[in-house]
Design an enzyme around this catalytic site. Structure first.
Site, PDB file in Angstrom:
ATOM      1  NE  ARG A  94      31.064  69.676  49.923  1.00  0.00           N
ATOM      2  CZ  ARG A  94      31.398  70.104  48.692  1.00  0.00           C
ATOM      3  NH1 ARG A  94      31.930  69.273  47.814  1.00  0.00           N
ATOM      4  NH2 ARG A  94      31.195  71.349  48.346  1.00  0.00           N
TER       5      ARG A  94
ATOM      6  CE1 TYR B 113      45.966  45.261  50.494  1.00  0.00           C
ATOM      7  CE2 TYR B 113      47.855  46.491  51.295  1.00  0.00           C
ATOM      8  CZ  TYR B 113      47.319  45.356  50.716  1.00  0.00           C
ATOM      9  OH  TYR B 113      48.149  44.329  50.360  1.00  0.00           O
TER      10      TYR B 113
ATOM     11  NE  ARG C 198      46.451  33.662  54.114  1.00  0.00           N
ATOM     12  CZ  ARG C 198      46.757  34.832  53.535  1.00  0.00           C
ATOM     13  NH1 ARG C 198      46.139  35.951  53.876  1.00  0.00           N
ATOM     14  NH2 ARG C 198      47.648  34.887  52.582  1.00  0.00           N
TER      15      ARG C 198
ATOM     16  CE  LYS D 130      46.140  42.043  48.571  1.00  0.00           C
ATOM     17  NZ  LYS D 130      47.569  41.963  48.840  1.00  0.00           N
TER      18      LYS D 130
ATOM     19  CD  GLU E 177      45.912  38.818  47.528  1.00  0.00           C
ATOM     20  OE1 GLU E 177      46.386  39.228  46.455  1.00  0.00           O
ATOM     21  OE2 GLU E 177      46.581  38.712  48.573  1.00  0.00           O
ATOM     22  CG  ASP E 178      44.251  36.939  51.255  1.00  0.00           C
ATOM     23  OD1 ASP E 178      45.461  36.912  50.943  1.00  0.00           O
ATOM     24  OD2 ASP E 178      43.767  37.849  51.959  1.00  0.00           O
TER      25      ASP E 178
ATOM     26  CG  ASP F  87      49.472  39.660  46.015  1.00  0.00           C
ATOM     27  OD1 ASP F  87      50.562  40.105  45.632  1.00  0.00           O
ATOM     28  OD2 ASP F  87      48.755  40.232  46.854  1.00  0.00           O
ATOM     29  CG  ASP F  88      48.321  35.723  49.542  1.00  0.00           C
ATOM     30  OD1 ASP F  88      48.395  36.765  50.200  1.00  0.00           O
ATOM     31  OD2 ASP F  88      47.266  35.360  48.963  1.00  0.00           O
TER      32      ASP F  88
ATOM     33  CB  ALA G  67      52.999  34.561  53.216  1.00  0.00           C
TER      34      ALA G  67
ATOM     35  CG  ASN H 192      51.189  44.954  52.164  1.00  0.00           C
ATOM     36  OD1 ASN H 192      50.759  44.705  51.035  1.00  0.00           O
ATOM     37  ND2 ASN H 192      50.510  44.697  53.246  1.00  0.00           N
TER      38      ASN H 192
END
Ligand SMILES: NC(=O)C1=CN([C@@H]2O[C@H](COP(=O)(O)OP(=O)(O)OC[C@H]3O[C@@H](n4cnc5c(N)ncnc54)[C@H](O)[C@@H]3O)[C@@H](O)[C@H]2O)C=CC1
Ligand SMILES: CC(=O)C(=O)O
Ligand SMILES: [Mg+2]
Length: 573
Positions: A59, A104, A156, A174, A245-246, A266-267, A303, A454
């Protein structure tokens, strides 16, 4: 503004959990037995049939496939998670490759751009600058015990710029991956959005924008706010793992908190680790040595610098001096090649890689830098979609037998090139990984699969490793160990097909390997507090990790077990 948080507490003395229970609504699962429904007091509140997962999935997939656009699918999946969290994660477990791009990158990027326009329900916590001084009391409103949080200020979001509180989709996405990939219970995760103003004028003027309409707070104000936040989170949930993050400029907070809290960025670190893992495998395939690498990075932000630093560590372990390793990198930002004599004041994080051997010449475009450096490696962490032009890709293939081409910016629209272009213009020679997924393609009779570089391959294992080992800090050694573990997690078949990363469909298995590597490193460095894990051999540790992972397929059994225990107790009376 006064002290809103204190007022909230007084208005609802009985506690907010009666009104809002995010990530824990499995009670209306149509796979629950009739007995379970009676026990849960949901009998009669769902249609009468007790369904198998296969029927439920049929479904869900039919509804999903009837939705026309990725954002419609995203909204359907959001609704599914809110209404039946265990079914959502069962579906994600079985269809991870199909569903990850919807919850994501790339779809989460569009969801964030539209967040205030498509908002329907709470999914995390919002803390505003106006709450400063009261963060501890506002945090009490979260109704669950938390093991891990992903926190952003939205400044960002992917490569889409400052999206203010609309960036909430990132912590939500995440943490969904934390649950799907590393089995952290959904109700133990906290998506956290810091509403610290925004530099995005269009948002401030958008009547539907749901964040504070104020300019972004200063760096000093942000630091004070974060100091209070870190203390408040750790006081309420001792041992909590905090993933940053970001953030637009995340270096100061990483430096400030990494040895006092169980936190990582994380970045900078997660991305560094995931690219190192792919790079280790790429080097094996290309047969080149660390000392012969010349890496051009388009993008010298969190990054870019995070990845370059992680590769420097690898090169040093491969026998280069730190100075030799550092000199393998040429970083390019919006003003061109980063050099000492460029004439602007370089941001602190760029100084380490700034070149002093350019003999007074400045190289502004990527074409010029490629001609000057003749790189073996081209990394994209610039947010500039299409920056790796056909000309640049062709040149990489002229210069190398197996050029490494990693367009890592997210979402897909910001990717420096597509997989198709990379293959076409390097004549199938490049070793490729991108931040967002691209479809596989046929090339000269072969099926080629793009790698996905990633951080989703490592952050779930870093977080779970830190939680299970009860690590005091997330050390750089643990981050490095996550990369090494990931690089070894490919099956023989995956290696034989020259893949750089394992199949995303196996991500839960891969996360177990990464988690084990992280725990072992925490033990080596003595930052672990769950000391009994030191006595386990590798096989036992593997089994222990699996036993601690949330399995959405076993949730119905959990209810049945609870019921059996209660009925057992009742019959004994
Ligand atoms: N694949 C992955 O796992 C990850 C990918 N990323 C992606 O990397 C990108 C960058 O992220 P951050 O480094 O955190 O952002 P950032 O804002 O810190 O850095 C962006 C960098 O790109 C440079 N840049 C901007 N325009 C440019 C131009 N026209 N030419 C050359 N350079 C230019 C900037 O000067 C800056 O150095 C984002 O798109 C993000 O989604 C980030 C983390 C993980
Ligand atoms: C993947 C990720 O963390 C980013 O693009 O920012
Ligand atoms: Mg990120």
């Amino acid at each position: 503004m006064g002290a809103p948080s204190a007022n909230i507490q007084q208005a609802h003395p009985s506690g907010p959990s009666r009104h809002f229970v995010p990530n824990s609504s499995g009670d209306f699962d149509t796979s629950n037995t009739l007995e379970a429904r009676k026990y849960l007091r949901t009998y009669g509140l769902t249609p009468p049939t007790v369904e198998s997962f296969e029927t439920q999935a049929e479904r869900c997939l039919a509804i999903l496939h009837s939705k026309q656009t990725p954002i419609d699918k995203y909204q359907y999946l959001t609704h599914l998670r809110a209404s039946n969290v265990h079914l959502f994660y069962r579906l994600l477990a079985d269809y991870v490759k199909e569903l990850t791009p919807l919850i994501y990158t790339p779809t989460v990027g569009e969801a964030c751009q539209k967040w205030s326009h498509i908002y329907t329900q709470p999914e995390g916590m919002y803390l505003s600058y106006a709450d400063k001084g009261h963060l501890h009391s506002v945090i009490q409103n979260w109704p669950h015990n938390v093991e891990i949080t992903v926190v952003t200020d939205g400044s960002r979001i992917l490569g889409l710029g400052d999206l203010g509180i609309n960036g909430m989709g990132i912590p939500v996405g995440k943490l969904a991956l934390y649950t799907a990939c590393a089995g952290i219970r959904p109700d133990c995760t906290l998506p956290l959005m810091l509403d610290l103003g925004t530099s995005n004028q269009a948002l401030i003027e958008d009547p539907l924008y749901m964040g504070s309409r104020r300019p972004k707070v200063s760096a000093e104000e942000e630091a004070e706010f974060l100091d209070e936040l870190m203390a408040a989170l750790t006081e309420r949930w001792p041992g909590i793992v905090i993933q940053y993050e970001d953030f637009k400029n995340p270096f100061p907070s990483l430096q400030r908190y990494q040895s006092t809290y169980t936190m990582f960025n994380d970045d900078i670190q997660g991305t560094g680790a995931v690219i190192l893992a792919g790079f280790i495998n790429a080097v094996k395939q290309s047969g080149t040595l660390a000392k012969d690498q010349r890496a051009v990075f388009l993008g010298a932000g969190s990054a870019g610098v995070g990845v370059a630093k992680q590769l420097v560590e690898f090169f040093i372990r491969e026998g280069l001096t730190e100075d030799q390793a550092r000199r393998c990198f040429w970083l390019v930002d919006s003003k061109g090649l980063v050099t000492n004599d460029r004439g602007d004041k370089l941001a602190e994080h760029k100084v380490y890689f700034s070149r002093d051997d350019n003999e007074g010449k400045q190289y502004e475009s990527l074409d010029e830098v490629v001609e000057y450096v003749k790189p073996t490696i081209l990394m994209g962490l610039s947010t500039i979609g299409g920056a790796f032009t056909p000309k640049i890709l062709s040149r990489m293939a002229e210069l190398n037998d197996r050029p490494v081409v990693f367009p890592l910016s997210n979402p897909s629209s910001q990717s420096e090139c597509t997989f198709e272009d990379a293959i076409k213009y390097t004549k199938g020679k490049c070793l490729f990984a991108s931040g967002s997924p691209f479809p596989k393609l046929e090339y000269e009779g072969r099926t080629l699969e793009p790698g996905q570089g990633n951080n989703m391959y490592v952050f779930p294992g870093i977080g779970l490793g830190a939680i299970l080992s009860k690590a005091v800090n997330v050390t750089q050694g643990m981050i490095y160990a996550s990369a090494e573990a990931l690089s070894t997690s490919l099956t023989k078949e995956e290696v034989a097909q020259n893949w750089l990363y394992p199949d995303v469909s196996r991500i839960r298995e891969v996360s177990v390997v990464v988690t084990a590597g992280v725990i072992r490193q925490a033990q080596k460095e003595g930052v672990d507090r769950e000391l009994h894990l030191r006595n386990l051999n590798d096989e036992e540790l593997d089994a222990y990790i699996r036993s601690r992972m949330y399995d959405p397929f076993k949730e119905r059994d959990r209810v049945d077990d609870e019921l059996a225990q209660i009925t057992g107790q009742v019959s004994k009376l």
